[in-house]
Design a protein around this motif. Sequence first.
Motif, mmCIF file in Angstrom:
data_model
loop_
_atom_site.group_PDB
_atom_site.id
_atom_site.type_symbol
_atom_site.label_atom_id
_atom_site.label_comp_id
_atom_site.label_asym_id
_atom_site.label_seq_id
_atom_site.Cartn_x
_atom_site.Cartn_y
_atom_site.Cartn_z
ATOM 1 N N LYS A 88 0.827 -1.203 0.000
ATOM 2 C CA LYS A 88 0.000 0.000 0.000
ATOM 3 C C LYS A 88 0.867 1.262 0.000
ATOM 4 C CE LYS A 88 -3.822 -2.254 2.419
ATOM 5 N NZ LYS A 88 -4.655 -2.295 3.640
ATOM 6 N N ARG A 89 0.310 2.313 -0.596
ATOM 7 C CA ARG A 89 0.999 3.600 -0.656
ATOM 8 C C ARG A 89 0.036 4.708 -0.230
ATOM 9 N NH1 ARG A 89 5.419 1.747 -2.868
ATOM 10 N NH2 ARG A 89 6.484 3.720 -2.584
ATOM 11 N N GLY A 90 0.592 5.855 0.082
ATOM 12 C CA GLY A 90 -0.217 6.964 0.527
ATOM 13 C C GLY A 90 -1.020 7.600 -0.600
ATOM 14 N N LYS A 91 -2.037 8.345 -0.239
ATOM 15 C CA LYS A 91 -2.886 9.052 -1.199
ATOM 16 C C LYS A 91 -3.035 10.497 -0.763
ATOM 17 C CE LYS A 91 -5.537 4.858 -2.220
ATOM 18 N NZ LYS A 91 -6.882 4.228 -2.221
ATOM 19 N N ALA A 92 -3.354 11.352 -1.723
ATOM 20 C CA ALA A 92 -3.570 12.765 -1.420
ATOM 21 C C ALA A 92 -4.918 12.922 -0.733
ATOM 22 C CB ALA A 92 -3.518 13.581 -2.709
ATOM 23 N N LEU A 137 -1.638 -1.435 13.028
ATOM 24 C CA LEU A 137 -1.972 -0.022 13.119
ATOM 25 C C LEU A 137 -1.233 0.703 11.995
ATOM 26 C CD1 LEU A 137 -3.377 2.237 14.824
ATOM 27 C CD2 LEU A 137 -1.188 2.505 16.020
ATOM 28 N N ASN A 138 -1.970 1.417 11.157
ATOM 29 C CA ASN A 138 -1.329 2.124 10.055
ATOM 30 C C ASN A 138 -1.888 3.531 9.904
ATOM 31 O OD1 ASN A 138 -3.540 2.127 7.874
ATOM 32 N ND2 ASN A 138 -3.385 -0.061 8.378
ATOM 33 N N VAL A 139 -1.055 4.399 9.345
ATOM 34 C CA VAL A 139 -1.415 5.789 9.089
ATOM 35 C C VAL A 139 -1.130 6.084 7.629
ATOM 36 C CG1 VAL A 139 -1.030 8.192 9.723
ATOM 37 C CG2 VAL A 139 -0.778 6.403 11.461
ATOM 38 N N THR A 140 -2.099 6.660 6.928
ATOM 39 C CA THR A 140 -1.921 6.986 5.519
ATOM 40 C C THR A 140 -2.513 8.353 5.232
ATOM 41 O OG1 THR A 140 -2.353 6.246 3.252
ATOM 42 C CG2 THR A 140 -4.087 5.860 4.854
ATOM 43 N N GLY A 141 -1.964 9.028 4.240
ATOM 44 C CA GLY A 141 -2.463 10.353 3.871
ATOM 45 C C GLY A 141 -1.442 11.084 3.031
ATOM 46 N N GLY A 142 -1.603 12.404 2.951
ATOM 47 C CA GLY A 142 -0.667 13.218 2.184
ATOM 48 C C GLY A 142 -1.366 14.304 1.397
ATOM 49 N N ASN A 143 -0.590 14.934 0.525
ATOM 50 C CA ASN A 143 -1.116 15.967 -0.367
ATOM 51 C C ASN A 143 -0.479 15.788 -1.732
ATOM 52 O OD1 ASN A 143 1.543 17.116 -0.095
ATOM 53 N ND2 ASN A 143 0.850 18.099 1.809
ATOM 54 N N GLU A 144 -0.584 16.801 -2.587
ATOM 55 C CA GLU A 144 -0.041 16.668 -3.939
ATOM 56 C C GLU A 144 1.489 16.624 -3.952
ATOM 57 O OE1 GLU A 144 -1.792 16.015 -6.531
ATOM 58 O OE2 GLU A 144 -3.663 16.145 -5.408
ATOM 59 N N ILE A 181 3.550 15.376 -1.134
ATOM 60 C CA ILE A 181 4.110 14.236 -0.417
ATOM 61 C C ILE A 181 2.985 13.312 0.049
ATOM 62 C CG2 ILE A 181 4.132 15.459 1.798
ATOM 63 C CD1 ILE A 181 6.759 13.912 2.418
ATOM 64 N N LYS A 182 3.213 12.008 -0.105
ATOM 65 C CA LYS A 182 2.235 10.991 0.301
ATOM 66 C C LYS A 182 2.955 9.948 1.140
ATOM 67 C CE LYS A 182 -0.004 11.649 -4.177
ATOM 68 N NZ LYS A 182 -0.377 11.008 -5.467
ATOM 69 N N TYR A 183 2.237 9.381 2.102
ATOM 70 C CA TYR A 183 2.900 8.451 3.006
ATOM 71 C C TYR A 183 1.945 7.340 3.438
ATOM 72 C CZ TYR A 183 0.320 11.298 6.374
ATOM 73 O OH TYR A 183 -0.667 11.968 7.042
ATOM 74 N N PHE A 184 2.542 6.185 3.722
ATOM 75 C CA PHE A 184 1.848 5.050 4.334
ATOM 76 C C PHE A 184 2.807 4.425 5.326
ATOM 77 C CE2 PHE A 184 1.245 0.450 4.623
ATOM 78 C CZ PHE A 184 -0.080 0.383 5.048
#
Length: 381
Positions: free
Chosen positions: A208-212, A294-301, A303-306
């Motif tokens: 999995k990868r982060g999303k904006a 437990l995971n955290v995902t998010g970001g913007n245009e 930088i994205k993170y998982f």
Amino acid sequence: MSLLVVGAASAQTRVTGTVTDESGHPLMGVTVIVVGTNTGAITNLQGQYSIVAKPGNTLEFQYLGMVSERKTVGGGITSIDVSLKEDSARVDEVVVVGYGTMKRASITGAVSQIDGKELLKAPMGNVTNMLGGRVAGVVALQQSGQPGSDGASILVRGSGAKYIVDGVARDFSQIDPNDIESVSVLKDASSAAIYGMDASAVIIVTTKRGKAAPAKISYTGTFGLSQNAVMLEMLDGPGYAYWYNKAREMDGDTPIFTQRQIDMMLNGDPSDGWGNTNWYEKTFGTGYNQSHNLNVTGGNERIKYFTSIGYFDQEGNVKNFSFDRINIRSNIEAKIAKNWTMAVDLAGRVQRSNRPGFSGDPADWNNIAQQAMRAHPYVPE
């Protein structure tokens, strides 16, 4: 006096027609069934079909990659033509192939994909055990149930496969299933050739990868129990002695066990060397496994993170066999410039396996047998 009863029976009608696509081209192999019955037909090379139905029956037209269509047979209707539309949701599905992705409609090789959500439907810690029976052409052979060594051997169309995780050749059996986005199986040479001549089949795991999107914190936990499907009922010590002596007597031989020895089996004193322990019951019990993620995902245009941390704990059916594992993963993507994106993927795990001196792994059995023979060589009496 006479009674006249007049009954009306609904007559069956032979319905014919042609099935085409949106461009008007005939479709061969379309399945036509009368809903609620076992009556069916298949269109021929010209897209034509013929089926027997009653007025009021519903005909359903099914074809792979197309949206199913239903038509009702009306009174006096003997011909129904149907135009099927493409299933856009299926055609536009993105599938991971090679070092990129393609829409399913553009794929010519034999490729199957399973979504990561499907892997979470069973409380298993080893991903290899989740693929068997879920992907056509893939066979998973599990030879051991020992915690930590219960991974399955994967065969794709009868041969082994190369494993690729996020573009790197490596094993994926101990990856946390909660970190997996999808698993693609390239099952023929045309689709797997990009990975080299030794790749007759390839299993690609994408994490999995982060999303904006705003930061999202997710927790997943599972718990499962395991028991022997069949528990054998064994004779106790005195019962075994009795039937062993009886068998010898029937063969004309003298009994082996004496009444004094049988009494010692029942006196509750194991120091005399004649116990009555049910070792089968002592050995096998109820095992369990639990997992937490437990995971955290998010970001913007830009930088994205998982980021994910997972814990898996497994206690075997046989006492003193256990396994636990901690998985850590961080996938970060940063857009440095308009046409320049940098990705940093970090992953690691710490695992611990406890077992007695003898292994439950079949690969170790031959070595154990050889060591035992060297330590205690057979000497004829």
